[in-house]
Design a protein around this motif. Sequence first.
Motif, PDB file in Angstrom:
ATOM      1  N   CYS A 122      -4.343   1.969  -2.203  1.00 14.44           N
ATOM      2  CA  CYS A 122      -3.631   3.225  -2.383  1.00 14.44           C
ATOM      3  C   CYS A 122      -4.597   4.351  -2.029  1.00 14.44           C
ATOM      4  O   CYS A 122      -5.724   4.389  -2.539  1.00 14.44           O
ATOM      5  CB  CYS A 122      -3.127   3.375  -3.817  1.00 14.44           C
ATOM      6  N   SER A 123      -4.170   5.259  -1.142  1.00 17.14           N
ATOM      7  CA  SER A 123      -5.015   6.368  -0.718  1.00 17.14           C
ATOM      8  C   SER A 123      -4.162   7.633  -0.672  1.00 17.14           C
ATOM      9  O   SER A 123      -3.202   7.708   0.098  1.00 17.14           O
ATOM     10  CB  SER A 123      -5.619   6.087   0.661  1.00 17.14           C
ATOM     11  N   LEU A 124      -4.519   8.640  -1.492  1.00 18.99           N
ATOM     12  CA  LEU A 124      -3.697   9.842  -1.627  1.00 18.99           C
ATOM     13  C   LEU A 124      -4.550  11.097  -1.529  1.00 18.99           C
ATOM     14  O   LEU A 124      -5.685  11.127  -2.009  1.00 18.99           O
ATOM     15  CB  LEU A 124      -2.946   9.830  -2.958  1.00 18.99           C
ATOM     16  N   GLN A 125      -3.967  12.135  -0.944  1.00 18.05           N
ATOM     17  CA  GLN A 125      -4.616  13.441  -0.856  1.00 18.05           C
ATOM     18  C   GLN A 125      -3.643  14.504  -1.362  1.00 18.05           C
ATOM     19  O   GLN A 125      -2.437  14.417  -1.100  1.00 18.05           O
ATOM     20  CB  GLN A 125      -5.022  13.775   0.587  1.00 18.05           C
ATOM     21  N   LYS A 126      -4.180  15.503  -2.038  1.00 18.83           N
ATOM     22  CA  LYS A 126      -3.347  16.601  -2.502  1.00 18.83           C
ATOM     23  C   LYS A 126      -4.207  17.848  -2.673  1.00 18.83           C
ATOM     24  O   LYS A 126      -5.427  17.773  -2.844  1.00 18.83           O
ATOM     25  CB  LYS A 126      -2.664  16.265  -3.826  1.00 18.83           C
ATOM     26  N   SER A 160       0.823  -1.204   0.000  1.00 19.15           N
ATOM     27  CA  SER A 160       0.000   0.000   0.000  1.00 19.15           C
ATOM     28  C   SER A 160       0.858   1.255   0.000  1.00 19.15           C
ATOM     29  O   SER A 160       1.996   1.264   0.472  1.00 19.15           O
ATOM     30  CB  SER A 160      -0.939   0.020   1.215  1.00 19.15           C
ATOM     31  N   ILE A 161       0.268   2.322  -0.549  1.00 22.72           N
ATOM     32  CA  ILE A 161       0.851   3.664  -0.536  1.00 22.72           C
ATOM     33  C   ILE A 161      -0.244   4.610  -0.085  1.00 22.72           C
ATOM     34  O   ILE A 161      -1.371   4.568  -0.601  1.00 22.72           O
ATOM     35  CB  ILE A 161       1.374   4.073  -1.925  1.00 22.72           C
ATOM     36  N   SER A 162       0.061   5.478   0.876  1.00 24.38           N
ATOM     37  CA  SER A 162      -0.938   6.411   1.366  1.00 24.38           C
ATOM     38  C   SER A 162      -0.265   7.708   1.789  1.00 24.38           C
ATOM     39  O   SER A 162       0.962   7.781   1.922  1.00 24.38           O
ATOM     40  CB  SER A 162      -1.713   5.817   2.553  1.00 24.38           C
ATOM     41  N   GLY A 163      -1.101   8.740   2.003  1.00 21.99           N
ATOM     42  CA  GLY A 163      -0.567   9.997   2.496  1.00 21.99           C
ATOM     43  C   GLY A 163      -0.905  11.162   1.600  1.00 21.99           C
ATOM     44  O   GLY A 163      -1.852  11.106   0.801  1.00 21.99           O
ATOM     45  N   SER A 164      -0.124  12.231   1.725  1.00 19.18           N
ATOM     46  CA  SER A 164      -0.459  13.468   1.028  1.00 19.18           C
ATOM     47  C   SER A 164       0.772  14.139   0.464  1.00 19.18           C
ATOM     48  O   SER A 164       1.891  13.926   0.918  1.00 19.18           O
ATOM     49  CB  SER A 164      -1.155  14.437   2.008  1.00 19.18           C
ATOM     50  N   ASN A 165       0.529  14.943  -0.564  1.00 25.28           N
ATOM     51  CA  ASN A 165       1.542  15.823  -1.138  1.00 25.28           C
ATOM     52  C   ASN A 165       0.821  17.129  -1.441  1.00 25.28           C
ATOM     53  O   ASN A 165      -0.012  17.185  -2.343  1.00 25.28           O
ATOM     54  CB  ASN A 165       2.155  15.226  -2.397  1.00 25.28           C
ATOM     55  N   GLN A 166       1.113  18.147  -0.694  1.00 29.02           N
ATOM     56  CA  GLN A 166       0.305  19.353  -0.726  1.00 29.02           C
ATOM     57  C   GLN A 166       0.273  20.016  -2.098  1.00 29.02           C
ATOM     58  O   GLN A 166      -0.785  20.251  -2.671  1.00 29.02           O
ATOM     59  CB  GLN A 166       0.817  20.353   0.321  1.00 29.02           C
TER      60      GLN A 166
END
Length: 361
Positions: free
Chosen positions: A203-207, A183-189
């Motif tokens: 996979c869960s991403l926020q930006k 898995s890959i998760s997290g954020s990149n503003q």
Amino acid sequence: MTQIIDDYIASLAIQLNALSAAQKEDALNFYRAFLRNGDCQSKEEILMELGTPAALAKKIKADYKQITQITAPPTDEKKTSDGYFLNFHAKKTPLQKRTMQPGEFSIIRLKARNSKIFIHPGQQFEINVADYSNCAIDIQLKNHVLLIKEKENRPENRRIILNRRFPSCLVEVTVPSPDSLTSISGSNQDGSIILQNLHLQNCSLQKQDGKLFFNNLTIAQELTVSSKDGNTVITQSQITNFVLQTRNGNFDFKRSICSQLELQLKDGNINIKQCHLNLKITAKDGNLRIIQSQLINGNFIQVVDGALRLKQLNHDLNLKITTKKGNITYRGSSIGSRFNSKSKDKDSLRVIAKNGDVIMA
């Protein structure tokens, strides 16, 4: 049917010799599965789905070339980003490169701000960082979980960089094989996230801003993306469940398979081409374009403003479209003509429009 698909894949293999052995194998495996998923019964249907092997190979190579260009590391070229500051004598900032080999990991968590994150298979578990701005990149590994954290620099430590073409930071993460990560998760503003040639469970991403580029991904369970601005581009991927929520920006989904796609868009455009998917789309503003695709099970499209263009679709069971404003164009499509559905007598197209034209041909 199998022989027809095998012949097409054999012709495609000849056209992909310019790719690496791994890239070529991944592409051939994906399109073999794609054609079998689409239940193509003849050469004509395959050509309608993907075009000629030469045309498809050109698109595949263009996808890999685009990723290569996006992820090109900074260089030591002594050039300004534009000509405005040519007469401004700024202190030159040297390119900084560092390599880390923290050990094995199966999960990646991101907490980045402006960096460009590129994750893909390589020779080993390794992190390479290249930048001019002295970004505070912190790498931590605990219980097979890799944390990539970008701290905010203090104002007195920030550097004005006028003598370089690429001021951004590139963090490149390699793993030994496509199956190394779960898995890959997290954020990149405000930075971009690029994922290529990976097989993940989740996979869960926020930006907020920046772009997402996914090429040749397999997501066994769920992919969730939440974004405020910026574009999302997905090609040659197989995703079980995909949930995308975005306020602004464009969404391009090409030559992929998705068992269930749920898309919520406030502004921006949607472009879906040569896909097999079940979809639920709610869009407030912007234009929707879905062409050369197979829609499975019940599908729902709701548009408040903007135009909807549907072309060369095949859909099973039913497709429901609702719109308040804007035009709906539905051309060259068929209902229940190429699927092995046991309930073709229930296939239907339902269109509800309050304002605008509905064009069918």
